[in-house]
Design an enzyme around this catalytic site. Structure first.
Site, mmCIF file in Angstrom:
data_model
loop_
_atom_site.group_PDB
_atom_site.id
_atom_site.type_symbol
_atom_site.label_atom_id
_atom_site.label_comp_id
_atom_site.label_asym_id
_atom_site.label_seq_id
_atom_site.Cartn_x
_atom_site.Cartn_y
_atom_site.Cartn_z
ATOM 1 N N GLU A 34 40.604 34.909 46.724
ATOM 2 C CA GLU A 34 39.449 34.081 46.401
ATOM 3 C C GLU A 34 39.476 33.598 44.967
ATOM 4 O OE1 GLU A 34 36.645 37.155 47.773
ATOM 5 O OE2 GLU A 34 35.938 37.164 45.716
ATOM 6 N N CYS B 162 33.881 39.787 42.198
ATOM 7 C CA CYS B 162 35.285 39.903 42.613
ATOM 8 C C CYS B 162 35.434 40.518 43.989
ATOM 9 C CB CYS B 162 36.040 40.822 41.665
ATOM 10 S SG CYS B 162 35.734 40.480 39.966
HETATM 11 N N1 SAH Z 1 41.585 43.615 36.651
HETATM 12 C C1 SAH Z 1 41.135 42.807 35.557
HETATM 13 C C2 SAH Z 1 40.643 41.432 35.939
HETATM 14 C C3 SAH Z 1 39.825 41.280 37.173
HETATM 15 S S1 SAH Z 1 38.158 41.834 37.169
HETATM 16 C C4 SAH Z 1 40.080 43.562 34.772
HETATM 17 O O1 SAH Z 1 39.711 44.637 35.159
HETATM 18 O O2 SAH Z 1 39.662 43.088 33.732
HETATM 19 C C5 SAH Z 1 37.264 40.741 36.132
HETATM 20 C C6 SAH Z 1 36.040 41.384 35.546
HETATM 21 O O3 SAH Z 1 34.999 41.535 36.530
HETATM 22 C C7 SAH Z 1 36.311 42.768 35.014
HETATM 23 O O4 SAH Z 1 35.689 42.948 33.787
HETATM 24 C C8 SAH Z 1 35.691 43.632 36.084
HETATM 25 O O5 SAH Z 1 35.439 44.901 35.595
HETATM 26 C C9 SAH Z 1 34.471 42.827 36.442
HETATM 27 N N2 SAH Z 1 33.809 43.210 37.675
HETATM 28 C C10 SAH Z 1 34.351 43.633 38.819
HETATM 29 N N3 SAH Z 1 33.398 43.903 39.734
HETATM 30 C C11 SAH Z 1 32.221 43.644 39.143
HETATM 31 C C12 SAH Z 1 30.863 43.748 39.554
HETATM 32 N N4 SAH Z 1 30.541 44.189 40.763
HETATM 33 N N5 SAH Z 1 29.910 43.397 38.672
HETATM 34 C C13 SAH Z 1 30.245 42.950 37.430
HETATM 35 N N6 SAH Z 1 31.490 42.838 36.989
HETATM 36 C C14 SAH Z 1 32.472 43.195 37.829
#
Ligand code: SAH
Length: 349
Positions: free
Chosen positions: A96, A339
């Site tokens: 996505e 995500c």
């Molecule tokens: N793996 C990488 C990039 C992908 S996630 C990383 O961890 O940075 C991108 C961002 O979205 C990250 O900061 C992650 O922690 C955040 N994220 C994932 N799920 C989330 C959620 N449910 N609410 C808020 N942020 C979230």
């Protein structure tokens, strides 16, 4: 060159494409035309490339697959116009991507892997583990697909690698993606408008410090100490926070580029006043800005966001302790913006 790259023509640099075309016994100068069709004019098929001889086009159609990932689901936010799409890759994997409209332009958030193996407690992308890495071409296709939807003259101006996956686990292809997107013969997107986000893979941060490309780095910190961090991010057990912060200090020293600290606020877990104070103390002296994100609730995980005042208070405490902090505007709440949420939904269906 790996198999995935030879199979995926969009992953090739202009020089590699030239070699490929010459291998087919065709003149090398065709490579520039093809590269421009692929990376500047967002072509989806060989038949579109009207300045190539018809015979060459026919050859390419049969001999060189130009894989396009069809959109199998599209959701547009009624609130803010954010668009989220689910692409189906040639091997059936679903990924996505999101298009966001800001005052400064259009920003695309892309996935770097199908699935993820990092296991963060708040993240939907990781719920079924990692399927595979994406190629640079598959990352580019996500950007180009959105661009085809924009009006004449409008372009994607920013790209963030913040979709599903851990980009530092797919380092080479992510860097290849950045360089291709910046190519003067292609899209020419400024490297300064590209951002890579990591959950804290130290060797990747150290490599990026030496890479010599001025992209932005965001660190998903989400906690002020290892105790809390390791409860919600298993990666913290492998890469402790102090070592992570050392790598970030070195990153700034080597690149002069300020970091973004991502901090998803989760009620009763990392959102207390003392957490804000501790966070400010820990990152003091490393040039960066904290980006506060009220956690996007994921029903499988039972995690909740703090109320609006709680978020503002956290920001205020950081500010009072000398740390710059912004609150991320939440876009696309009504379209499974977090995500992996859309992919998850479809897989469940
Ligand atoms: N793996 C990488 C990039 C992908 S996630 C990383 O961890 O940075 C991108 C961002 O979205 C990250 O900061 C992650 O922690 C955040 N994220 C994932 N799920 C989330 C959620 N449910 N609410 C808020 N942020 C979230």
């Amino acid at each position: 060159m790996s198999d995935s790259q030879t199979a995926d023509i969009r992953s090739l640099t202009l020089a590699e494409l030239k070699a490929r075309i010459e291998e087919l016994g065709e003149p090398g100068y065709r490579a520039k035309q093809i590269f421009s069709w692929l990376h500047r004019k967002n072509a989806v098929g060989w038949e579109e490339m009207s300045d190539l001889p018809a015979k060459l086009r026919e050859r390419l159609i049969t001999e060189v697959p130009l894989r396009e990932a069809p959109v199998v689901r599209r959701q547009e936010s009624a609130i803010d116009g954010t668009v989220k799409v689910l692409f189906e890759l040639f091997d059936g994997n679903l990924i996505e991507s999101v298009l966001m409209h800001y005052r400064f332009g259009y920003s695309v958030c892309i996935s770097s892997q199908a699935g993820c193996r990092m296991g963060c407690a708040f993240c939907a992308s990781t719920l079924s583990g990692l399927s595979r890495n994406l190629t640079a071409g598959e990352m580019l296709s996500q950007v180009y697909a959105f661009e085809r939807e924009l009006s004449e003259g409008e372009r994607v101006s920013h790209v963030v690698v913040m979709g599903s996956g851990e980009p530092m686990e797919n380092y080479d292809e992510v860097i290849r993606f950045f360089r291709l997107l910046a190519a003067p013969e292609g899209h020419k997107l400024s490297l300064r408008n590209m951002t890579v986000s990591t959950c804290g893979i130290i060797p990747g941060i150290r490599r990026l410090s030496q890479e010599g490309i001025p992209v932005n780095l965001a660190i998903s910190l989400h906690a002020p100490n290892d105790e809390i961090r390791s409860q919600i991010m298993p990666v913290a057990r492998k890469y402790p926070m102090e070592e992570l912060l050392d790598a970030c200090r070195d990153y700034f020293a080597l690149t002069g580029r300020r970091l973004t600290w991502e901090y998803a606020l989760i009620r009763d877990i990392n959102d207390r006043e003392e957490h804000a104070r501790e966070l400010a103390d820990r990152i003091r002296g490393i040039t960066g800005v904290v980006n506060l994100i009220p956690v996007n609730p994921v029903k499988e995980r039972g995690l909740h966001e703090p109320d609006r005042d709680g978020v503002r208070h956290f920001q205020k405490v950081l500010n009072e302790h000398g740390t710059e902090a912004t609150i991320r505007r939440t876009l696309g709440r009504d379209i499974d913006g977090a995500c992996g949420q859309l992919r998850r939904k479809l897989v469940e269906e």
